[in-house]
Design an enzyme around this catalytic site. Sequence first.
Site, PDB file in Angstrom:
ATOM      1  N   GLY A  92      10.701 -41.847  -4.417  1.00 25.75           N
ATOM      2  CA  GLY A  92       9.392 -41.999  -3.782  1.00 25.75           C
ATOM      3  C   GLY A  92       9.363 -41.134  -2.541  1.00 25.75           C
ATOM      4  CE1 TYR A 124       9.566 -39.576 -13.547  1.00 22.91           C
ATOM      5  CE2 TYR A 124      11.574 -39.945 -14.799  1.00 22.91           C
ATOM      6  CZ  TYR A 124      10.618 -40.392 -13.896  1.00 22.91           C
ATOM      7  OH  TYR A 124      10.712 -41.646 -13.352  1.00 22.91           O
ATOM      8  CG  MET A 147      -2.893  -7.348   9.212  1.00 18.60           C
ATOM      9  SD  MET A 147      -1.184  -6.970   8.832  1.00 18.60           S
ATOM     10  CE  MET A 147      -1.288  -6.544   7.102  1.00 18.60           C
ATOM     11  CB  CYS A 163       6.935 -41.307  -8.756  1.00 19.27           C
ATOM     12  SG  CYS A 163       7.638 -42.488  -7.596  1.00 19.27           S
ATOM     13  N   GLY A 205      -8.311  -7.326   4.138  1.00 12.86           N
ATOM     14  CA  GLY A 205      -9.189  -7.491   5.280  1.00 12.86           C
ATOM     15  C   GLY A 205      -8.571  -8.194   6.476  1.00 12.86           C
ATOM     16  NE  ARG A 258       0.463 -44.705  -6.147  1.00 15.58           N
ATOM     17  CZ  ARG A 258      -0.015 -43.635  -6.794  1.00 15.58           C
ATOM     18  NH1 ARG A 258      -0.900 -43.800  -7.780  1.00 15.58           N
ATOM     19  NH2 ARG A 258       0.370 -42.427  -6.469  1.00 15.58           N
ATOM     20  NE  ARG A 280      -5.784  -4.764  -2.670  1.00 21.50           N
ATOM     21  CZ  ARG A 280      -6.297  -4.925  -1.459  1.00 21.50           C
ATOM     22  NH1 ARG A 280      -5.528  -4.808  -0.404  1.00 21.50           N
ATOM     23  NH2 ARG A 280      -7.570  -5.229  -1.295  1.00 21.50           N
ATOM     24  CB  SER A 314      11.265 -43.249  -9.707  1.00 21.87           C
ATOM     25  OG  SER A 314      10.120 -42.450  -9.515  1.00 21.87           O
ATOM     26  CE  LYS A 372      -3.630  -0.102   2.691  1.00 22.76           C
ATOM     27  NZ  LYS A 372      -4.827  -0.169   1.853  1.00 22.76           N
ATOM     28  CG  ASN A 376       4.129 -39.861  -1.157  1.00 23.62           C
ATOM     29  OD1 ASN A 376       4.308 -38.661  -1.263  1.00 23.62           O
ATOM     30  ND2 ASN A 376       3.249 -40.516  -1.894  1.00 23.62           N
ATOM     31  NE  ARG A 386      -6.940   3.885   4.381  1.00 27.56           N
ATOM     32  CZ  ARG A 386      -8.117   3.588   3.853  1.00 27.56           C
ATOM     33  NH1 ARG A 386      -8.385   2.335   3.534  1.00 27.56           N
ATOM     34  NH2 ARG A 386      -9.024   4.503   3.640  1.00 27.56           N
ATOM     35  CG  HIS A 409     -14.075 -10.289   4.215  1.00 30.06           C
ATOM     36  ND1 HIS A 409     -14.465 -11.571   4.560  1.00 30.06           N
ATOM     37  CD2 HIS A 409     -12.770 -10.190   4.576  1.00 30.06           C
ATOM     38  CE1 HIS A 409     -13.450 -12.198   5.114  1.00 30.06           C
ATOM     39  NE2 HIS A 409     -12.413 -11.395   5.145  1.00 30.06           N
TER      40      HIS A 409
END
Length: 885
Positions: free
Chosen positions: A779, A864, A108, A844, A106, A574, A351, A777, A27, A781, A97, A467
């Site tokens: 994994g 990739y 703050m 992956c 909205g 899988r 803005r 690859s 701002k 997770n 402000r 808002h």
Amino acid sequence: MSSKYVYFFGNGKAEGDAKMKNLLGGKGANLAEMTSIGLPVPPGFTISTEVCTYYYANGDTYPQSLENEVNTNLSEVEKIMGRTFGDPKNPLLVSVRSGARASMPGMMDTILNLGLNDITVQGIIAQSGDERFAYDAYRRFVQMYSDVVMGMDKHVLEHQLEMKKEEKGVHLDTELTAADWKELVASFKLAIREHLGQEFPEDPKDQLWGAVGAVFGSWMNQRAITYRRLNSIPSEWGTAVNVQSMVFGNMGDDCATGVAFTRDPSTGENYFYGEYLVNAQGEDVVAGIRTPQPLNLFQKKEGDLPSMEEVLPECYRQLADIRSSLEKHYKDMQDIEFTIEKGKLFMLQTRNGKRTAKAAIKTAVDMVREGLIDEKTAVLRVAPSQLDQLLHPSLDPKAPKKVIAKGLPASPGAASGAVVFTADEAEAEAKVGKRVILVRIETSPEDIHGMHAAQGILTARGGMTSHAAVVARGMGKCCVAGCGDIKVDYANEKFMARNGQMVSKGDIITLDGSTGEVMLGEVPTVSPEMTGDFGTLMGWVDSFRTLKVRTNADTPYDSKVARQFGAEGIGLCRTEHMFFDAERISAVREMILSEDLEGRQKALAKILPMQKGDFIGIFREMKGLPVTIRLLDPPLHEFLPQEDKDIEALAKSLSVSTQQLRHKVEFLHEFNPMLGHRGCRLGLTYPEIYDMQVQAIMEAACELVKNEGFAIVPEIMIPLIATVSELKELRANAIRVCEEVIARYGVKVEYLIGTMIELPRAALTADEIATEAEFFSFGTNDLTQTTFGLSRDDAGKFLPFYVENGLLPEDPFVSLDQGGVGKLVKMACELGRAARPGIKLGICGEHGGDPASVIFCHNAGLDYVSCSPFRVPIARLAAAHAALA
């Protein structure tokens, strides 16, 4: 830290500019920029974000020189305005402000009309000649200040205001008189004394420093913390404070206030879009207290109140010229706030406007066509996470629907869910997996957590710039706002729609954020189409990126969807997902329950043609593209029933005793299956399982090469490798089966054998493993689970606490932990390439669809990423951002 903390703007000159957002906040930087380019901006000054940092580091105190700097700059404002702060006869009033470097609409706090007290209000009456206006401004100031600075429950004073209107028999604030407002100011102050045990401050200087402290304090309020967490905004950035001379849109019918966007923020269409109110202040527009009026005739619909173009034509023409100037200057769609005082236009803010994904894409593509930006800038304008909005279904136009209400189409998309009436309810229901629609009379910043949790938002009041509308668009949530057809009853947890239709908490409704329709029940949806501007943008995206994007797909249908979204192959198929099919689970269970090799092979022979058929379908959909197939990974007990009634039913179907089956289930049970008898460990102890799968893969490939002329290079992936000796033995087995099949079919088919890197030991010894692997690859997770020592299934109980309390910057299962897991990935890449220079490297895990993780993968030199089909465009765009950055 700088010795200068305050930066002035006014009278065509400014000490800052648009490039100083980090110091002045968005701002403040843009107020300085607008001032410098000659736009009508009320003078003021910005207290920098460095003060916010100092404030929190030094026990809520300020740098020693700050007070003198504020006084010096306040004197400059007084000179320009010809008024004096706190002067009884000719007082200057200011607004205070917030303004962080990232837009947080909205979240703050703001205070208007600061400097008013029982004495200076008489000076305002003398200046304006309007007692009603002066006391209206005064009561607004008391309401805001008591809420924002003093911590008073705002509903107490709002209730007094409603009681006064009821007493006077009026509906609108504008119908109250000067005497009414004067009485309310006195009763407001009395209520503050009674509820807080302290007097409302009368000294304008005390008011100013109280407001400055409140704005800095609001950086750490709960709604701001939640918004930052949802939008990945660092807490150390801090906020600036903007102190600006007041201009008034509530001095009469030649005054107004409004919010506008230089293009439609929902669709991106190139027309001036916004709302305004005559004789009002800014919060009246965004809070939905009064029904806003359209900005121009283009927006005006039947039944709308007169547009600004009709009511204040000269000011509208000036504003339209400013719209054009701002777009050319900033080369982006702008969100602006303005006030008209006695027929004179003032700019209060500009803005870069929050916009939907559809609007972001259209605006970017159109601005390239208009010559405002180049293709590179257009690609960088669209955030990868925004695309998620476009990749999900919309309402089926052919489906029957019962429309019970219609409001404003505030944020596009479609959403169905159970009605809830509070943000806390929405969050609680979403945590247990329920889809909800948050229904409110109007939303406020305190509702941010519920809005995030809900599928969609419905409000009875508020306009297209309220808002609810602005925040929903930023989140990509479907929203219908200003729905005057509904009457919300919080006490009884229901709302009444038109024609008397009652909808209670828990009832299912559907929202169409593109039309504003509210429907009873759940309405079917249709898949999105990736054409037009989206196709144009993604063409530019693919021309810039170097990282390939594959998909995680286990069926021909998923493969087809992913290819339509631009997938360049399959990074993870899988095979265990195929085992759960109703037609083949019995054969799988027969194999598991067999007591000898002959019995297992007999059962596997039944599964072989089914697996082969799966692979033929997937290879067909991915013709010409690489396909990586992971051999069986989960432990065998996952394929067996656990409940007594299911065990009894299976025993009967397989002609074995219930006791025998229960014993087998108990024997296979594991205390920690994630680290148990799974992956390559199964392939080593039961090699016939992997032999069958490799045979199915290669027979499918050979048949397509022989009969349909395909060129296929299957990539066979062996999971959960920890040592090179495991891979060496399983690779030899796989090669033996591959060569047998190729010889039997009499065709030439190339194939690759590689592994998933999902254990820290594999990453640390990647140079050894690479001697037996033609591709890695990652994994991520499981690599995240094993690196952190976390169970992904159980971590949900405490990971949110870690993120909310700053112990972790992100959930490591959502966005890759670059400092720990990422180090292992980089190390494995370097070791693997050193041992085998041409090794193919990919990822992956679900991180393959997370934009920040995709950028990491690009920088780490992977070939990739692979992700779920609906996240393929997101990964493509993130990869382009990484290349351009």
